[in-house]
Scaffold this motif. Structure first.
Motif, short mmCIF file in Angstrom:
data_model
loop_
_atom_site.label_atom_id
_atom_site.label_comp_id
_atom_site.label_asym_id
_atom_site.label_seq_id
_atom_site.Cartn_x
_atom_site.Cartn_y
_atom_site.Cartn_z
N GLU A 190 0.87 -1.17 0.00
CA GLU A 190 0.00 0.00 0.00
C GLU A 190 0.90 1.22 0.00
O GLU A 190 1.71 1.41 0.91
CB GLU A 190 -0.90 0.01 1.23
CG GLU A 190 -1.86 1.18 1.16
CD GLU A 190 -2.93 1.13 2.22
OE1 GLU A 190 -2.73 0.46 3.23
OE2 GLU A 190 -3.98 1.78 2.00
N ILE A 191 0.85 2.02 -1.06
CA ILE A 191 1.77 3.15 -1.16
C ILE A 191 1.16 4.42 -0.60
O ILE A 191 1.86 5.32 -0.17
CB ILE A 191 2.26 3.36 -2.62
CG1 ILE A 191 1.10 3.32 -3.61
CG2 ILE A 191 3.32 2.34 -2.96
CD1 ILE A 191 1.50 3.67 -5.03
N SER A 249 -4.21 3.11 -2.27
CA SER A 249 -3.42 2.85 -3.49
C SER A 249 -2.46 1.70 -3.22
O SER A 249 -1.73 1.73 -2.23
CB SER A 249 -2.62 4.09 -3.90
OG SER A 249 -3.50 5.05 -4.40
N PHE A 250 -2.50 0.73 -4.09
CA PHE A 250 -1.67 -0.46 -3.90
C PHE A 250 -0.78 -0.64 -5.12
O PHE A 250 -1.23 -0.48 -6.26
CB PHE A 250 -2.56 -1.70 -3.74
CG PHE A 250 -3.46 -1.60 -2.55
CD1 PHE A 250 -3.07 -2.07 -1.32
CD2 PHE A 250 -4.71 -0.98 -2.67
CE1 PHE A 250 -3.91 -1.96 -0.22
CE2 PHE A 250 -5.55 -0.85 -1.58
CZ PHE A 250 -5.15 -1.34 -0.34
N ILE A 251 0.46 -0.99 -4.85
CA ILE A 251 1.36 -1.27 -5.97
C ILE A 251 1.72 -2.74 -5.95
O ILE A 251 1.97 -3.32 -4.89
CB ILE A 251 2.61 -0.35 -5.96
CG1 ILE A 251 3.40 -0.53 -7.26
CG2 ILE A 251 3.51 -0.61 -4.75
CD1 ILE A 251 4.35 0.59 -7.56
N CYS A 252 1.69 -3.31 -7.13
CA CYS A 252 2.02 -4.72 -7.28
C CYS A 252 3.43 -4.79 -7.82
O CYS A 252 3.76 -4.16 -8.82
CB CYS A 252 1.04 -5.35 -8.25
SG CYS A 252 1.42 -7.05 -8.69
N GLU A 253 4.29 -5.52 -7.12
CA GLU A 253 5.69 -5.60 -7.54
C GLU A 253 6.10 -7.05 -7.64
O GLU A 253 5.59 -7.91 -6.92
CB GLU A 253 6.59 -4.89 -6.53
CG GLU A 253 6.39 -3.39 -6.53
CD GLU A 253 7.20 -2.69 -5.46
OE1 GLU A 253 7.51 -1.52 -5.65
OE2 GLU A 253 7.51 -3.32 -4.43
N ARG A 277 -5.81 1.89 -7.63
CA ARG A 277 -6.24 3.00 -6.80
C ARG A 277 -7.74 2.87 -6.53
O ARG A 277 -8.54 2.78 -7.48
CB ARG A 277 -5.93 4.32 -7.52
CG ARG A 277 -5.58 5.45 -6.58
CD ARG A 277 -4.58 6.41 -7.23
NE ARG A 277 -5.05 6.90 -8.52
CZ ARG A 277 -5.96 7.86 -8.66
NH1 ARG A 277 -6.51 8.42 -7.61
NH2 ARG A 277 -6.31 8.27 -9.86
N LEU A 278 -8.09 2.82 -5.25
CA LEU A 278 -9.49 2.75 -4.88
C LEU A 278 -9.90 4.18 -4.56
O LEU A 278 -9.45 4.76 -3.58
CB LEU A 278 -9.66 1.83 -3.67
CG LEU A 278 -9.02 0.44 -3.82
CD1 LEU A 278 -9.15 -0.35 -2.53
CD2 LEU A 278 -9.63 -0.32 -4.98
N ALA A 313 -5.10 0.66 6.06
CA ALA A 313 -4.29 -0.54 6.29
C ALA A 313 -5.01 -1.49 7.23
O ALA A 313 -5.01 -2.71 7.03
CB ALA A 313 -2.94 -0.14 6.85
N CYS A 314 -5.67 -0.89 8.24
CA CYS A 314 -6.35 -1.73 9.22
C CYS A 314 -7.47 -2.52 8.59
O CYS A 314 -7.58 -3.73 8.76
CB CYS A 314 -6.92 -0.87 10.36
SG CYS A 314 -5.62 -0.07 11.29
N TRP A 315 -8.29 -1.80 7.81
CA TRP A 315 -9.43 -2.53 7.28
C TRP A 315 -9.02 -3.55 6.24
O TRP A 315 -9.61 -4.60 6.10
CB TRP A 315 -10.58 -1.64 6.84
CG TRP A 315 -10.39 -0.65 5.70
CD1 TRP A 315 -10.30 0.70 5.79
CD2 TRP A 315 -10.34 -0.95 4.31
NE1 TRP A 315 -10.17 1.26 4.57
CE2 TRP A 315 -10.19 0.28 3.63
CE3 TRP A 315 -10.40 -2.14 3.56
CZ2 TRP A 315 -10.09 0.36 2.25
CZ3 TRP A 315 -10.30 -2.05 2.18
CH2 TRP A 315 -10.14 -0.81 1.54
#
Ligand SMILES: *[C@@H]1O[C@H](CO)[C@@H](O)[C@H](O)[C@H]1NC(C)=O
Ligand SMILES: *[C@@H]1O[C@H](CO)[C@@H](O)[C@H](O)[C@H]1NC(C)=O
Length: 380
Positions: free
Chosen positions: A247-248, A252-256, A286-287, A326-328
């Motif tokens: 989670e950046i 927003s999440f980045i897949c690496e 991106r949500l 991050a928590c949820w």
């Protein structure tokens, strides 16, 4: 006795010797070696001639025209081309000085052969010399990455080619830190035009320790003033591995994934249509708004030509404001996995739901799930 004293006879024979030396006609030529593209100087000098020189002419037999042919004549009126003009030839001699020297510019391999310089004297006739022209051709050297894939078996890592060299080129490798861990394999082929192509491969077991190591191919040839050194950094290629979803920023999440060449990342939704409030920007998901249609299982696929790797992200929007993202996400991941498996297992056993052909749950007589607690079960 005829009245010639012994002393006189010795004198006579010495005189004859001197005379014959002076009269020995000789055409001095030479051997010419030139690097392709350079200038060849054909020396040709007639010595010891007292007769009248009427003309100097040149013949050649070359790779281009293997039949001996006249191509140049020098008369009192000046130099002339025979059988076609070639601006690469220039007369550098002097008819009066009995010098027939010739220059050839921009030599090519096709010019290689034998050049004959001919003096025509009156009355003794023709006196000539043959001058071989030897053309050296520097190789065209290239390095090719053999794209070694990470593995345990010896493969070719990089190949160095010195093409079309005359005389043949020599290839060697400077392996630096890899000395003893790699070996060379070299072959040569003779081409129809008498040049040689030398190919040398550097072989080794494509393990991680080779990655990023610098090696050098060194090509040498008599046709080159200095050796040619081609550096190469070994790269190992592998399919995507060691993937992560990070989670950046909020939502927003980045897949690496580690991969070489770098992986292409594609996000998709496994269980449903792509929701309106989720955006894919390359490797980033991106949500935008935390709406319930985001709930579900997202997949990112990292792929290159050597393979692909899938990773999943489970999203659950709890609709309870104030929670950090991050928590949820963490919570919902665990919650969904545990509860969904348990709940679906229970419903299956109790026969309250069934999966129809299009994989939609058929509601049984159980009550619909609570708002904000819609769970989705997905295959990996
Ligand atoms: C000229 O070349 C020939 C072979 O091409 C060789 O036999 C000969 O010795 C050479 N002569 C000189 C003067 O280098
Ligand atoms: C000689 O032949 C080789 C192979 O066919 C070719 O690559 C090279 O360019 C040729 N060289 C010359 C100088 O013609």
């Amino acid at each position: 006795m005829h009245g010639v004293s012994p002393a006189a006879s010795v004198f006579l024979s010495v005189f004859t010797l001197i005379q014959s030396t002076v009269e020995a006609l000789q055409v001095i030529g030479g051997n010419v070696t030139v690097v392709q593209g350079g200038t060849a100087n054909f020396p040709c000098q007639l010595i010891g001639a007292t007769e009248t020189l009427s003309q100097i002419s040149w013949q050649k037999k070359t790779r281009e025209k293997p039949q001996n042919n006249n191509f140049f004549t020098i008369l009192k009126t000046g130099p002339h081309f025979v059988n076609g003009y070639d601006d690469r030839f220039k007369f550098t001699g002097d008819l009066k000085a009995k010098n027939g020297s010739l220059q050839l510019f921009r030599v090519t391999l096709m010019d290689e052969g034998t050049y004959t310089c001919i003096f025509t004297l009156f009355p003794s006739g023709i006196h000539k010399t043959e001058i071989p022209l030897n053309v050296l051709v520097p190789p065209v050297t290239i390095l090719k990455d053999d794209h070694p894939l990470l593995g345990n078996e010896e493969v070719s890592l990089v190949t160095c080619t010195a093409a079309g060299s005359k005389p043949p080129a020599e290839i060697s490798w400077l392996t630096g830190a890899l000395a003893g861990k790699v070996r060379e394999s070299t072959t040569s082929t003779l081409n129809a035009n008498s040049t040689t192509t030398t190919i040398s491969s550097l072989l080794g077991v494509p393990t991680r320790e080779l990655d990023g190591q610098l090696v050098k191919c060194v090509a040498t040839s008599a046709a080159m003033k200095i050796e040619e050194t081609l550096p190469f950094t070994i790269q190992l290629y592998f399919p995507p591995m060691k993937g992560t979803i990070l989670e950046i920023s909020e939502g927003s999440f980045i897949c690496e994934a580690e991969a070489n060449p770098p992986a292409n990342i594609t996000w998709s939704r496994i269980d449903l249509l792509w929701p309106q409030s989720a955006v894919r920007e390359g490797a980033v998901l991106r949500l935008k708004e935390m709406t319930r249609d985001l709930n579900g299982l997202y997949q990112c696929e990292a792929s290159n030509q050597h393979g692909s790797k899938q990773q999943q992200l489970c999203v659950y929007v709890a609709l309870t404001p104030g929670n950090c993202t991050a928590c949820w996400v963490l919570f919902s991941l665990l919650f969904i996995l545990i509860v969904a498996v348990a709940a679906v297992g229970y419903l299956y056993k109790s026969g309250r739901i069934q999966w129809s052909g299009d994989r939609q749950p058929v509601p049984g007589n159980s009550p619909p799930p609570e708002e904000g607690e819609v769970l989705r079960e997905s295959n990996q």
